[in-house]
Design an enzyme around this catalytic site. Structure first.
Site, PDB file in Angstrom:
ATOM      1  N   GLU A   1      43.045   5.130 -46.289  1.00 16.01           N
ATOM      2  CA  GLU A   1      43.736   3.842 -46.363  1.00 16.01           C
ATOM      3  C   GLU A   1      45.118   3.920 -46.984  1.00 16.01           C
ATOM      4  O   GLU A   1      45.747   2.903 -47.220  1.00 16.01           O
ATOM      5  CB  GLU A   1      42.870   2.810 -47.092  1.00 16.01           C
TER       6      GLU A   1
ATOM      7  N   SER B   1      36.495   6.660 -43.109  1.00 18.11           N
ATOM      8  CA  SER B   1      36.490   5.271 -42.654  1.00 18.11           C
ATOM      9  C   SER B   1      37.880   4.700 -42.895  1.00 18.11           C
ATOM     10  O   SER B   1      38.354   4.657 -44.034  1.00 18.11           O
ATOM     11  CB  SER B   1      35.430   4.474 -43.410  1.00 18.11           C
TER      12      SER B   1
ATOM     13  N   MET C   1      55.592 -25.073 -15.796  1.00 16.24           N
ATOM     14  CA  MET C   1      56.851 -25.087 -15.049  1.00 16.24           C
ATOM     15  C   MET C   1      56.916 -26.323 -14.167  1.00 16.24           C
ATOM     16  O   MET C   1      56.016 -27.148 -14.163  1.00 16.24           O
ATOM     17  CB  MET C   1      56.974 -23.790 -14.248  1.00 16.24           C
TER      18      MET C   1
ATOM     19  N   ARG D   1      30.783   1.414 -50.605  1.00 15.10           N
ATOM     20  CA  ARG D   1      32.042   1.834 -51.219  1.00 15.10           C
ATOM     21  C   ARG D   1      31.948   1.642 -52.731  1.00 15.10           C
ATOM     22  O   ARG D   1      31.642   0.543 -53.201  1.00 15.10           O
ATOM     23  CB  ARG D   1      33.205   0.998 -50.677  1.00 15.10           C
TER      24      ARG D   1
ATOM     25  N   CYS E   1      36.866   0.185 -41.003  1.00 13.57           N
ATOM     26  CA  CYS E   1      36.226  -0.964 -41.640  1.00 13.57           C
ATOM     27  C   CYS E   1      37.230  -2.004 -42.089  1.00 13.57           C
ATOM     28  O   CYS E   1      36.904  -2.908 -42.823  1.00 13.57           O
ATOM     29  CB  CYS E   1      35.333  -0.514 -42.797  1.00 13.57           C
TER      30      CYS E   1
ATOM     31  N   ARG F   1      57.428 -26.079  -5.347  1.00 13.70           N
ATOM     32  CA  ARG F   1      56.485 -25.863  -6.456  1.00 13.70           C
ATOM     33  C   ARG F   1      56.644 -24.463  -7.048  1.00 13.70           C
ATOM     34  O   ARG F   1      56.877 -23.485  -6.342  1.00 13.70           O
ATOM     35  CB  ARG F   1      55.051 -26.043  -5.944  1.00 13.70           C
TER      36      ARG F   1
ATOM     37  N   ARG G   1      31.013  -3.616 -49.912  1.00 12.99           N
ATOM     38  CA  ARG G   1      31.859  -3.654 -51.112  1.00 12.99           C
ATOM     39  C   ARG G   1      30.980  -3.929 -52.325  1.00 12.99           C
ATOM     40  O   ARG G   1      30.031  -4.707 -52.234  1.00 12.99           O
ATOM     41  CB  ARG G   1      32.887  -4.781 -51.012  1.00 12.99           C
TER      42      ARG G   1
ATOM     43  N   GLY H   1      50.952 -26.313 -15.491  1.00 10.57           N
ATOM     44  CA  GLY H   1      51.761 -27.400 -16.023  1.00 10.57           C
ATOM     45  C   GLY H   1      52.967 -26.966 -16.814  1.00 10.57           C
ATOM     46  O   GLY H   1      53.712 -27.800 -17.327  1.00 10.57           O
TER      47      GLY H   1
ATOM     48  N   TYR I   1      32.683   4.478 -34.662  1.00  9.24           N
ATOM     49  CA  TYR I   1      32.257   3.080 -34.756  1.00  9.24           C
ATOM     50  C   TYR I   1      33.375   2.214 -35.313  1.00  9.24           C
ATOM     51  O   TYR I   1      34.317   2.719 -35.921  1.00  9.24           O
ATOM     52  CB  TYR I   1      30.998   2.935 -35.624  1.00  9.24           C
TER      53      TYR I   1
ATOM     54  N   THR J   1      42.197  -0.203 -42.639  1.00  7.76           N
ATOM     55  CA  THR J   1      43.502  -0.475 -42.025  1.00  7.76           C
ATOM     56  C   THR J   1      44.243  -1.628 -42.679  1.00  7.76           C
ATOM     57  O   THR J   1      45.427  -1.798 -42.438  1.00  7.76           O
ATOM     58  CB  THR J   1      43.351  -0.733 -40.511  1.00  7.76           C
ATOM     59  N   ASN J   2      43.572  -2.428 -43.504  1.00  3.88           N
ATOM     60  CA  ASN J   2      44.329  -3.462 -44.226  1.00  3.88           C
ATOM     61  C   ASN J   2      45.300  -2.789 -45.190  1.00  3.88           C
ATOM     62  O   ASN J   2      46.506  -3.014 -45.151  1.00  3.88           O
ATOM     63  CB  ASN J   2      43.398  -4.378 -45.024  1.00  3.88           C
ATOM     64  N   ASP J   3      44.763  -1.955 -46.064  1.00  3.54           N
ATOM     65  CA  ASP J   3      45.622  -1.266 -47.019  1.00  3.54           C
ATOM     66  C   ASP J   3      46.566  -0.304 -46.315  1.00  3.54           C
ATOM     67  O   ASP J   3      47.724  -0.155 -46.701  1.00  3.54           O
ATOM     68  CB  ASP J   3      44.775  -0.498 -48.049  1.00  3.54           C
TER      69      ASP J   3
ATOM     70  N   HIS K   1      46.043 -32.506 -18.649  1.00  7.26           N
ATOM     71  CA  HIS K   1      46.717 -31.422 -19.347  1.00  7.26           C
ATOM     72  C   HIS K   1      45.972 -31.028 -20.622  1.00  7.26           C
ATOM     73  O   HIS K   1      45.686 -29.855 -20.872  1.00  7.26           O
ATOM     74  CB  HIS K   1      48.153 -31.853 -19.686  1.00  7.26           C
TER      75      HIS K   1
ATOM     76  N   LYS L   1      50.037 -19.261  -6.761  1.00  4.85           N
ATOM     77  CA  LYS L   1      49.949 -20.395  -5.853  1.00  4.85           C
ATOM     78  C   LYS L   1      50.303 -19.962  -4.429  1.00  4.85           C
ATOM     79  O   LYS L   1      49.575 -20.248  -3.473  1.00  4.85           O
ATOM     80  CB  LYS L   1      50.892 -21.500  -6.326  1.00  4.85           C
TER      81      LYS L   1
ATOM     82  N   ARG M   1      42.753 -21.492  -7.168  1.00  2.55           N
ATOM     83  CA  ARG M   1      42.953 -20.419  -8.157  1.00  2.55           C
ATOM     84  C   ARG M   1      41.644 -20.239  -8.918  1.00  2.55           C
ATOM     85  O   ARG M   1      40.762 -21.110  -8.863  1.00  2.55           O
ATOM     86  CB  ARG M   1      44.091 -20.770  -9.110  1.00  2.55           C
TER      87      ARG M   1
END
Lengths: 880, 880
Positions: free
Chosen positions: B744, B763, B103, B613, B831, B92, B557, B101, B851, B766-768, B451, B23, B335
C-alpha cells in the site's frame, strides 16, 4: 588440499591487505623492503571468517600455528615457554580497513611464573614483573572475560599509597605484590589458576582477537564507516621488543607530516620506558620526539630516514608505530595516517605539485565529508571569549554545547539540549557512541595520538585533549576548571585548532578557506560530469552560493519571500479574501515586491540559470495558528481587531488539513487560485526584462511544484505562457523562458513520458518523493520511529539523509528513462537535500542527471562529490 | 474520389451504427426487413466530425443533399417547397450510442407561408397551422438561437384565455394569431423575416443538429456514460407522417416488454392527435395503448406483430417510436430499450432460458451498476409510512431526501443536507445535473416514457412521475401536496417501484433479490477467473458477505474491535501505559476479547480464508481529542478523574502527528510496540485452535500493514511465527498460518521481489497506495481540490473511486511481476475500495490477481464484474 591460513612476514606484502589486514600487510611490506621489523606471522582474515562460520578455529590451523611458532623461534633464536631464553610475542588484531583501537591486542604473551623468573634473571626483575602484570591484566580481561575493574582497584590503591601518578613508577616490592594479587584475583574470578602454558595462552588469545571483531564498539565503528561486518580481522603474532626494558628504551607513534595542518615535518610522540599501549590509551601524556632525539640520537635519525622512505614508498602520509629497545629502533606498524581535513587537502595538493600523485588519486584522497568539515565555523576571537583552560589542539574546529560525561548522558542531552560536548578524563573505545553523538570532545589526559585525538580527527570532530586543568569529581557528577564547577548540562565551548576551552557558548565565525581548498575544487570541476547549483531564496544566499562555486540556482523557493514580516499581512489578506477582486488587489500589492526579489536573485546569479519554483506550501502555513487566533479574539480590545481575528479563525478552520503534506499545495494551489501563480510569473517576467534592459544576462526558469498528472503541468504551463507573453507584448522584449516540473510524487515518475511532453526540464524533489514513496511523513518519522528503525537495522540508514536507491532511486530511474525517451533534450536535475549528499550524488551521476542543487554551504562538498562520482571504480577513500 | 456522406435508408443497415447513428441504422434496418418506415436518408457522423474540424459543412455535401431530397421527392411523390403537394421532413439527431433527448430534432420542415396555405387546402387549416407553429417554434429556437421563452409567453396567454390545458386544443382563430405573432417575434428577435426557402431551412437545421452534439446537457450525459466526445452525431432526414393530422391519428412509444419488471407484454403509451415530441417531452400525460387499440385496431395489431418481430430480430427488448396517420402505422425508430436493473436481469435470463442468447451475451447485458442498484433498499411498508400522493412508478427503488427545485439547489442542499430529491413539474434535458446529484426524482407531469422516467431508469435512480397532486407555487418557492406545503430543504420520501410519495423520511428495508438475480451471479461465478472476498470486521458482516456469495474475507480490520465502547478504556490504558508491564497487563485484558472476535468471524466464514490485518491506525485515534480532554480537565470534579485526563492529554500531545496518514501506524506500531501485535497473533491462534477443536475449518491468514521495506515484514513475520508456535506448543495442535503483506505504499511495489521472499501473500491496499502515489490525502483532496480537478478535466475521474491505471496501476503491475518472479506461488489480492469497482476489477483481472475483496454489499457487483472482466473483448453493454 588444505588452504594456507598463516603467512610469515616474509611471505606477504602490501597487496595482501584483504588477507592479512592492514597491519599484517604493512609489517610484511616493511620486512620485504628491509626495514627493522621484529619477525612474526599473520593468521588470515579467512581464518576469522571460518571461525565465525564454524564456531571454532579452522581445521589444521593449530598445526600451522605450531610450525609458525617454531620458525619464529628459529628466526629469533629464542624459545616459546623456555625460562632460560624466552620468546615473548604480541597478538594483535588488524582488519582490511583500519579500525584504530576498536579491537583487542595482547602483549607479552609467553610469560608464566617460571618464564617471568627466567626473564628477570636475563634482564631485570622490575621489567619482567611489569611485563607479567601487563600480560595478566590484558589476557584476563580479553581471553578470560574478567572485568578490568577487578584489577584496577588494587593498582589504584598502590598508586595512592606510593603517591605516584603512573603505574610503571611502582616500586619492585609493589610490583611483586601486584602480580601475586593479580594471580589471586584471576583464580577467584575464574575458579582456576592463571593458565601456565604459553601455547594454550596463544590459542586463547587468537580466539579473543577474533571475538573482538564483534564487540559493540567495533560494530558501531563499522556502521559509522560503512565497513562490511563480513570481512573479519586478521591476527598478527610478532616477537616482542620491549620499550619498557630500560631507560634507553621506549615506545612512540609518529606521522610523516603534521596530521592537523599537513606541514611536512616528522610529527610524533615518544614515551620512554613504556610499552605501546601506554601511548595510544592516553593513560600517560607522552613527550614529543625531541625526547627520543636526546635519548637515542641514532634511533631518531633512523626514524627520520624511515619515515621519508615509507611516505615515498606508499605515496601517502604514514602513521608509524615504533619501539626503541636499548637504543635500537624497531617498526611495529605503518599505515596511511588519519589527518584533519585541512591537512588532507594540503598533503594531497603538495604531493600533486611534487608530481607524486595524479588528479584521480588527488580526488580519491579527499572525502566530501572532509570538505564539509572544513566549512565548519571557528571561534570568533575578536569577541574576547573567556578562556578557562588550554589542552592539546587534538582535532581542529570549534564546538559549542552542554557537558555530558558519558554515552548515556550524551544521547539524553542531545535530545533535550541539541548540542553536547563529551567531557572525560580520557576516552576509550567504549565511549565511541558518545563521541558520535557529541559536537566535540574534551579530555584531561592523553596526547595528540591518544584515542580521543585519533578518533575525533577521523570523525572530523573538534577535540581538545590533555587539558589537565580539569578536575573530575565523578561521585558528585562535576568537573571543576579553575574557580568554575560544571555539572552535566552546563554550557562550554572549545577550539580544537588551538586547544583552548571557553566558558559558556562563544560566538563563532565562518570558515577561512585556503588556496589549496579552492584549487582542489577547480580540479574537481574539470573532472565532474554533473553540474552543481545551489538552493537559494534571496540575493545574499545566491551570492554566497556563487562564491562557493555554484553554477546557478536549482531551487529558488518563493514561500520564504511571502513570510517576510512586512509582507505577511498582505499575503494573509490575499488568502482571506472572500471575493476575487479583493484577492487580486492583494496580489497587485505583492507584485512589485516579488519583482524586486527576483531581480535581486537573478542579478546575483547573472549569467547562470535561476529556477524559480512557484508557490508550494498550503496557504494555512501563512496564517497564525488556531490557538493564537483564539487568544487574540479573547484579548482583542479594538472590535475591528477582533473581527479580523475571527475572520482569520474561520479561514484557518476552513483551510485546516488532516495531512497537509498531501493536501492543498503545490500546483493544486495554482489550479484553484490561478491568480497567485499569474502574479508570480508576471513578477519574474518583469524582473527579467528589467535586467535585460540593464544589460544583464538573467536566465530564469519557471518550475511547477507537485505535479502528479501531465494535465496539471499543461494547465499551469498555459497560464504561465500567456502571462509571460502579455508582459513581452507590454515590454516589447522577449525571452523564451523554460518551464519545467518538479518530480516529487511517485506518479510523476511513473508517467514521466507524458509530463515531459509539456516540460522543458525536470527537477527531482527527493524530500517529498522519499516521503511519498515510503509513506513516511518526515516530521513524524524522524521524531517517532525512524531512529528505532535505524537502530534495529530495519533500514540501513535514514532515507531522508541518504537516498534510498532501491525504492526512490528506482522511481527516479523510471522518470529519467520515460522523460528522456519522450524528449531527448530534457534537462534533469535534483533539488532535494540529497543533492548535497555524496552517495546520493554518485547515484545521480549514474542516472545521467545534468546537475545537482543543494544548500550554498554544501556546494563545495557537492563539487568534490560530483568529481568523485565520475571516478566510480575508485574506492571512497584509500583508508576507511 | 469524394467520400459519400449521405445514405438512403435502403442503403444502410444495423451494422452501420457508427456511420448512421443508432436511429439512422435502425430506420435503415427496419426498411430493409420491410417494415412500414416513411422514406428518408441519413447524413453520416463523419460529416459531423468534418463539420467540427472545418467549422463548416463538408465540401460536396450540398450537392449530395440536393440529390437525396430529389430521390425522396420521387419516393413520396411530393415536392419540397411545393404548396400544391408539399414534402415535409423531420430532421433528427442520432449518435452511435443512444443519448435520449440530449440533442435536437426539428419536425415539419418544408413549411413557409405559401406551403402552409397549400397544406391547409389539401388537409385542414388547423392541422396545417399546428404544424407551422411547431416548426417556427423549434426552428427559431434551434437554428436561429432564439430563446424558447420568447414564444411561450404568448402560448401560455392563449391557453389561459381559452381555459384549456394543452396547446393543441387551441381554436383555429387562436392558432392563426399565434402563427402571426410567432413570425413577428422572430422578425423582432433576428431582425429578419422567418426564412421562406425550405432548402435554406434544411441546411440550417442540419447545422443546428450538428451543433447540438456540443450542447451542455449532451456533454454532461456523455461524461456520465463515458461516451467519447469525438464521435459526433448523424442527422436523419425523413418524410413526415402526421400524428396530428386528424382524430384517427396519433403518436406513441412502446417497449416490447415492461421496462420496470421485464414482464413479457407490449408496454407503451399513445397520444391521439399529437406529434412525437408531445409524448417524450412529458408536456402531456399520454394514455396507454388501449386507446390505440380502440381507435385503430388494425394499427394496434400490426404494432403487436412488429414488436415481436423486432425483439426477435434484434435479440433484445426494443423501445419503438411510432406514429399512426389516419389509422395507418408508421415506425419512426427502434432501439434497445432502457430498462430497470430488475427488468434487465429478468429479460436476459428469460432470453437465456428461451435459448435466444448465450452466457456471454447474458453477462454483457447486465452491468455491475445495475446489480448495485438492485441492492438498494426499499420502503418498509410495515412501518405504515404516511402516504401523501401517488404518481407513476417510473423508476424503481426508494429515495429519502430533502426537496430541491432545480440544479443549483440540488447541488447546494446535497452539501448541507446530504441527500436530495429533485421535485419538478416536469424535467427537461437541462435538469440533467440536478438529476445526477439527487437520490430520486418526483414530477407532477409526464408518463412512464417522459424524460424524467427514461433518464432516471437509465441512471438507476428512483423516480415517480405524473404525481398530479403536486401543486407548484414557484414564485413562493413551495409545492403543496394536499394539506402540506413544502419548501426547499423539507424532507420527503418516494417509492419508484409503486409510485407512492411519503411525508418525511420513511424507514427503509433491505432489498429482496429474486431467483433470476442469484442465477445470474452463479453463471458469473462459473465464468470468472478472479475470486471475490469481502471486507468484514465482525461476524454479522461476515455472514452477510457469505450470503452475498463472498468466498472468504480479504480484509478483517482489527481497529474497529478496539473502538467498541466496553473495550476503549482498556485500549486507552494500554496506550497510556508508562511501563511495559502496565501495557502488558492491558493487553492481557484485551486478549480474550480479541480471541472471541476472531472466533466469531472465522466461524461465520468457516471453510473460507479470513485475512486478519494486525492493528493499523496511529494510536492517537483511540484517544479523545485535545479539545475534549481540555474540557474534561476544566470540568473534572473527582481529582483522580482530572489526573487521568491530564495524563491522557500529555499522551495525546506526545502522540500528535502532523501527517498521521504517513505517521506512526501500520507495522511501524508493530516494530515499536511488538507486544500489541503479539497479543493479536496469540488471539488469532487461540481462536483457530478453539475452532479446530470444535470440528470447524478455520482458515486464518495474518496480514502485516504498511510494509515499505522487506525487513519490516521479516521482523513482524518472526514475531508472529514465534508467538504462533508458542500457542501451538501450549495447545498441542498445529496449523500452518499464512503470513502476508499489505502492499500500500509505492516502495513496497518497487521492491516487491524482496518483500515476496518473506510473504505468503500480497494484498493491495489501493486507498493508501493511491494517496501516496499521487501525494493526495484523500480526506483533504476530496473536500478541497479534487472536485475542481475532475470538473476542470485535470483528472478524468476521482482516482479514489476508479483505479488510476496509468500511475497506481503501473505500480501494481511492477509489484505483481516482482512478487511472482521471486515467488511464483505468491497469492495476490486487492482489498482497497477499488476491489468493488468494475473498471478497477477489470484491471485486476488483467494483472492476474487471485481475488478482489470489497464491502459485503458490493460482493454481488464484484461477482458480475469479475465475470465480465474475463469477457474482455465484449463492450461494457450493448447500449450506452
Amino acid at each position: 588440499m588444505v588452504e594456507k591460513h598463516i603467512y610469515h612476514f616474509s611471505e606477504g606484502g602490501q597487496g595482501m591487505r584483504a588477507v592479512l589486514g592492514g597491519k599484517g600487510a604493512g609489517l610484511a611490506e616493511m620486512t620485504r623492503i628491509g626495514l627493522p621489523v621484529p619477525p612474526g606471522f599473520t593468521i588470515s582474515t579467512a581464518a576469522c571468517r571460518e571461525y565465525y562460520e564454524q564456531g571454532d578455529l579452522p581445521a589444521g590451523l593449530m598445526q600451522e600455528l605450531t610450525a609458525a611458532v617454531q620458525r619464529l623461534e628459529l628466526e629469533t633464536g629464542k624459545k616459546f615457554g623456555d625460562p632460560t631464553n624466552p620468546l615473548l610475542v604480541s597478538v594483535r588484531s588488524g582488519a582490511e580497513f583500519s579500525m584504530p583501537g576498536m579491537m583487542d591486542t595482547i602483549l607479552n604473551l609467553g610469560l608464566n611464573d617460571e618464564v617471568a623468573k627466567g626473564l628477570a634473571a636475563r634482564s631485570n626483575e622490575k621489567f619482567a614483573l611489569d611485563c607479567y602484570r601487563r600480560f595478566i591484566e590484558k589476557f584476563a580481561e580479553l581471553a578470560l572475560q574478567m572485568p578490568a575493574s577487578a584489577f584496577s582497584g588494587s593498582v589504584e590503591e598502590l598508586k595512592f599509597r606510593e603517591r605516584i601518578k603512573w603505574g610503571d613508577e611502582l616500586s619492585l616490592e609493589s610490583l611483586r605484590r601486584l602480580v601475586a594479587e593479580h594471580l589471586t584475583s584471576v583464580h577467584a574470578f575464574t575458579g582456576q589458576s592463571f593458565p601456565s602454558s604459553p601455547h594454550d595462552c596463544l590459542q586463547k588469545a587468537i580466539k579473543a582477537v577474533f571475538a573482538s571483531w564483534q564487540n559493540e564498539r567495533a560494530k558501531v565503528y563499522r556502521r559509522l564507516h560503512q565497513i562490511p561486518d563480513s570481512l573479519g580481522t586478521a591476527v598478527t603474532v610478532q616477537a616482542m621488543v620491549f620499550g619498557n626494558l630500560s631507560s634507553l628504551s621506549g615506545t612512540g607513534v609518529c606521522f610523516t607530516r603534521n596530521p592537523s595542518t599537513g606541514e611536512k615535518q616528522l610529527y610524533g610522540e615518544f614515551l620512554a620506558g613504556a610499552q605501546g599501549e601506554d601511548v595510544v590509551s592516553g593513560a600517560r601524556t607522552p613527550a614529543d620526539l625531541s625526547t627520543l632525539k636526546s635519548l637515542a640520537p641514532s634511533a631518531f635519525a633512523e626514524l627520520q630516514k624511515t619515515a621519508l622512505l615509507l611516505e615515498s614508498h606508499y605515496g601517502d602520509m604514514q602513521d608509524i608505530e615504533f619501539t626503541v629497545e636499548e637504543g635500537r629502533l624497531y617498526l611495529l606498524q605503518t599505515r596511511v595516517g588519519k589527518r584533519s581535513p585541512q591537512a588532507a587537502i594540503s598533503i594531497a595538493m603538495d604531493m600533486l605539485r611534487d608530481g607524486k600523485i595524479e588528479h584521480d588519486t588527488l580526488l580519491s584522497r579527499i572525502t566530501p565529508e572532509q570538505i564539509e568539515q572544513l566549512l565548519h565555523r571557528s571561534v570568533d576571537y575578536t569577541k574576547n571569549p573567556q578562556e578557562i583552560a588550554t589542552g592539546l589542539p587534538a582535532s581542529p574546529g570549534a564546538a559549542v554545547g552542554v557537558i555530558a560525561f558519558d554515552n548515556e548522558a550524551a544521547l539524553r542531552l542531545t535530545k533535550t539540549h541539541g548540542k553536547v560536548i563529551l567531557v572525560r578524563p580520557e576516552t576509550s573505545p567504549d565511549d565511541i557512541q558518545g563521541m558520535i553523538t557529541s559536537q566535540g570532545i574534551l579530555t584531561s589526559r592523553g596526547g595528540m595520538t591518544s584515542h580521543a585525538a585519533v578518533v575525533a580527527r577521523g570523525m572530523g570532530k573538534p577535540c581538545v585533549s590533555g587539558a589537565d586543568a580539569l578536575n573530575f569529581d565523578l561521585s558528585q557528577g562535576t568537573v571543576s576548571i579553575g574557580k568554575y564547577v560544571f555539572k552535566e548540562g552546563d554550557e562550554l565551548s572549545l577550539d580544537g585548532s588551538t586547544g583552548k576551552v571557553f566558558l559558556g557558548a562563544v560566538p563563532l565565525v565562518e570558515p577561512r578557506l585556503n588556496d589549496d581548498f579552492w584549487a582542489l575544487l577547480c580540479i574537481a570541476d574539470q573532472k565532474a560530469a554533473l553540474g552543481v547549483r545551489a538552493n537559494a531564496d534571496n540575493p545574499l544566499d545566491a551570492a554566497l552560493a556563487r562564491r562557493f562555486g555554484a553554477k546557478g540556482i536549482g531551487l529558488c523557493r518563493t514561500e520564504h519571500m511571502f513570510m517576510e514580516p512586512g509582507r505577511l499581512p498582505i499575503v494573509q489578506a490575499m488568502i482571506m479574501a472572500e471575493h476575487e477582486e479583493d484577492r487580486e488587489r492583494s496580489l497587485q500589492s505583492l507584485l512589485p515586491v516579488q519583482r524586486h526579489d527576483f531581480y535581486g536573485i537573478m542579478k546575483a546569479m547573472d549569467g547562470y540559470p535561476v529556477t524559480i519554483r512557484l508557490l508550494d506550501p498550503p496557504l494555512h502555513e501563512f496564517l497564525p495558528s488556531k490557538d493564537e487566533l483564539k487568544e487574540q479574539i479573547v484579548h482583542a480590545i479594538d472590535p475591528r481587531e477582533r473581527i479580523r481575528s475571527e475572520r482569520a479563525l474561520r479561514t484557518v478552520e476552513r483551510l485546516h488539513e488532516i495531512n497537509p503534506m498531501l493536501g492543498h499545495r503545490g500546483c493544486r494551489l495554482g489550479i484553484t487560485f490561478p491568480s497567485i501563480y499569474a502574479m508570480q510569473v508576471e513578477a519574474i517576467a518583469e524582473a527579467t526584462f528589467d535586467l535585460l534592459a540593464g544589460g544583464h544576462n538573467p536566465q530564469p526558469e519557471i518550475m511547477i511544484p507537485l505535479v502528479a498528472h501531465h494535465r496539471e503541468l499543461l494547465l499551469m504551463r498555459r497560464l504561465a505562457e500567456s502571462t509571460w507573453h502579455r508582459v513581452e507584448l507590454r515590454r516589447k522584449m522577449n525571452y523564451p523562458v523554460p518551464i519545467g516540473s518538479m518530480i516529487e510524487v511517485p506518479r510523476a515518475c511513473l508517467v514521466a513520458g507524458e509530463i515531459a511532453l509539456h516540460a522543458d526540464f525536470f527537477s527531482f524533489g527527493t524530500n517529498d518523493l522519499t516521503q511519498t514513496t515510503f509513506g513516511f511523513s518526515r516530521d513524524d518519522a524522524e521524531g517517532k520511529f525512524l531512529p528505532s528503525y535505524v537502530a534495529q537495522d530495519v533500514l540501513p540508514q535514514n532515507p531522508f539523509a541518504v537516498l534510498d536507491i532501491a525504492g526512490v532511486g528506482q522511481l527516479m530511474r523510471l522518470a529519467v528513462k520515460g522523460g528522456r525517451e519522450a524528449k531527448p533534450s530534457l534537462k534533469v536535475g535534483i533539488c532535494g537535500e540529497h543533492g548535497g549528499e555524496p552517495a546520493s550524488i554518485k547515484f545521480c551521476h549514474e542516472l545521467g542527471l545534468d546537475y545537482v542543487s543543494c544548500s550554498p554551504y554544501r556546494v563545495p562538498v557537492a563539487r568534490l562529490a560530483t568529481a568523485r562520482a565520475k571516478a566510480k571504480d575508485k574506492p571512497e577513500s584509500t583508508d576507511k
